[in-house]
Enzyme design. Sequence first.
Site, PDB file in Angstrom:
ATOM      1  N   GLY A 154      19.312  -2.153  -6.059  1.00 28.17           N
ATOM      2  CA  GLY A 154      20.655  -2.618  -6.383  1.00 28.17           C
ATOM      3  C   GLY A 154      20.659  -3.902  -7.189  1.00 28.17           C
TER       4      GLY A 154
ATOM      5  N   ASN B 278      16.219   0.998   2.018  1.00 25.37           N
ATOM      6  CA  ASN B 278      15.855   2.307   2.560  1.00 25.37           C
ATOM      7  C   ASN B 278      14.396   2.313   2.991  1.00 25.37           C
ATOM      8  OD1 ASN B 278      14.039   4.506   1.091  1.00 25.37           O
ATOM      9  ND2 ASN B 278      14.842   3.150  -0.504  1.00 25.37           N
ATOM     10  N   ARG B 279      14.136   3.083   4.027  1.00 17.01           N
ATOM     11  CA  ARG B 279      12.764   3.367   4.448  1.00 17.01           C
ATOM     12  C   ARG B 279      12.667   4.866   4.751  1.00 17.01           C
ATOM     13  NH1 ARG B 279      14.532  -0.188   8.738  1.00 17.01           N
ATOM     14  NH2 ARG B 279      15.199   0.977  10.597  1.00 17.01           N
ATOM     15  N   MET B 280      13.154   5.658   3.786  1.00 14.66           N
ATOM     16  CA  MET B 280      13.258   7.098   3.987  1.00 14.66           C
ATOM     17  C   MET B 280      11.904   7.740   4.289  1.00 14.66           C
ATOM     18  SD  MET B 280      16.518   7.431   3.611  1.00 14.66           S
ATOM     19  CE  MET B 280      16.834   9.178   3.438  1.00 14.66           C
TER      20      MET B 280
ATOM     21  N   ASN C 218      10.282   0.533  -9.033  1.00  9.48           N
ATOM     22  CA  ASN C 218      10.664   1.066  -7.736  1.00  9.48           C
ATOM     23  C   ASN C 218      11.429  -0.002  -6.958  1.00  9.48           C
ATOM     24  OD1 ASN C 218      10.650   2.786  -5.388  1.00  9.48           O
ATOM     25  ND2 ASN C 218       8.710   3.648  -6.092  1.00  9.48           N
TER      26      ASN C 218
ATOM     27  N   SER D 226       6.225   3.415  -3.780  1.00  6.10           N
ATOM     28  CA  SER D 226       7.178   3.318  -2.673  1.00  6.10           C
ATOM     29  C   SER D 226       6.562   2.477  -1.563  1.00  6.10           C
ATOM     30  CB  SER D 226       7.518   4.707  -2.137  1.00  6.10           C
ATOM     31  OG  SER D 226       8.223   4.599  -0.916  1.00  6.10           O
TER      32      SER D 226
ATOM     33  N   GLY E 229      15.226  10.187  -5.785  1.00  5.41           N
ATOM     34  CA  GLY E 229      15.663   9.726  -4.481  1.00  5.41           C
ATOM     35  C   GLY E 229      17.078  10.124  -4.139  1.00  5.41           C
TER      36      GLY E 229
ATOM     37  N   LYS F  37       5.112   5.325 -11.985  1.00  2.29           N
ATOM     38  CA  LYS F  37       6.181   4.463 -11.486  1.00  2.29           C
ATOM     39  C   LYS F  37       5.569   3.303 -10.702  1.00  2.29           C
ATOM     40  CE  LYS F  37      10.708   4.638  -9.241  1.00  2.29           C
ATOM     41  NZ  LYS F  37      11.745   5.546  -8.698  1.00  2.29           N
TER      42      LYS F  37
ATOM     43  N   PHE G 246       9.811   9.472   1.995  1.00  4.99           N
ATOM     44  CA  PHE G 246       9.558  10.734   1.282  1.00  4.99           C
ATOM     45  C   PHE G 246       9.973  11.946   2.119  1.00  4.99           C
ATOM     46  CE2 PHE G 246       5.808   9.015  -1.508  1.00  4.99           C
ATOM     47  CZ  PHE G 246       6.702   8.281  -2.259  1.00  4.99           C
TER      48      PHE G 246
ATOM     49  N   ASN H 259       7.332   2.730   1.524  1.00  2.57           N
ATOM     50  CA  ASN H 259       7.638   3.372   2.801  1.00  2.57           C
ATOM     51  C   ASN H 259       6.641   4.439   3.247  1.00  2.57           C
ATOM     52  OD1 ASN H 259      10.080   1.849   2.973  1.00  2.57           O
ATOM     53  ND2 ASN H 259      10.992   3.260   1.500  1.00  2.57           N
ATOM     54  N   THR H 260       5.559   4.626   2.498  1.00  4.40           N
ATOM     55  CA  THR H 260       4.477   5.524   2.900  1.00  4.40           C
ATOM     56  C   THR H 260       3.213   4.679   3.057  1.00  4.40           C
ATOM     57  OG1 THR H 260       5.403   7.459   1.784  1.00  4.40           O
ATOM     58  CG2 THR H 260       3.051   7.493   2.237  1.00  4.40           C
TER      59      THR H 260
END
Length: 341
Positions: free
Chosen positions: A271, A112-114, A247, A177, A64, A218, A116, A179-180
């Site tokens: 964190g 985060n909500r990047m 994760n 993750s 990441g 993961k 991928f 976020n997908t």
Amino acid sequence: MVYKSLVRPTLFRMHGGDAERVHETTLGILSKVAPLAGVVKRRPRLERTVFGVRFPNPVGLAAGLDKNGRALPAWGALGFGFVEVGTVTRHAQPGNPRPRLFRLRDSEAIVNRMGFNNDGALELANRLDRLGPLGVPLGISIGKSKVTPVEEAVEDYQASLRALYRHGDYFAVNISSPNTPGLRSLQDRGALTELLAGLNGTARDLAGSRPRKPILVKIAPDLTDEAIAEVLEVCAAHEVSGLIATNTTLSRDGLAPADQALAAEAGGLSGRPLAVRAREVVRFVSRETDGKLPIVGVGGIASADDAKAMLDAGASLLQLYTGFIYEGPGLVGRINRSLQR
């Protein structure tokens, strides 16, 4: 400490406080100083062999931070014992709309909500072709492309594995993750069984007469113990080489009051607030597998004491991301010196 008193405040103010733009700028700087990597003093060496791979020390860079491998030589120079790039997908994709990366400063956390965002598996393979050997082990995290339906996920992961197999020392299968859409459903027994069977078959074909390269899974910290135990059963049945725990989390427990507004942003939290839960998961996995399944412990490691606690919980290797952002490059050396003592 110079980083926390001078460098970090400067970085956090750059680009009007836009965390993602600062991240991109920092990677650009590191990519340019990478040719000078050889002049940086090496950290204490704490060699260990885990799932057949020799690591000069147990502190790695988590997936990441350098998704596309833009600054790979710099990480070893900063003292990391291994680097994990990605998560990379079969198809290049822009990720979710910006803003999508938020610092929760009082909590020393990130949301985060990047989604991928990456250049795609083939482009990463081309970059690694040009780069050559790193000097430290390289892990490659692979995930599902957003455009690929969940029912076609196996082929999607296999394509990434084929494109990158020659470059990775190990491969991390990211099914956790948040976020997908639909990705975490791949942690279910049936879907995970199909995915690991497909990846194992592909890895064996690519390995030929050589041993298959390690495949790790993961997992999310939000799974119940029962769900983790089920994942472990599937991993054992398919000879998974190790587990990465954990994760990011959807939980917002343990945040400072000043961070509550940003905590409402959608995405995964990493964190300090994740530290206790990450260690609980590592401890549970270690206990369930009698310490026989190697674990890469990640989540909330921001000090040498955090690192020791994660190793005591049962981890064989460690990974940093958010702690590195808040504590700076010196964190790697402090952990390794502490472990050496």
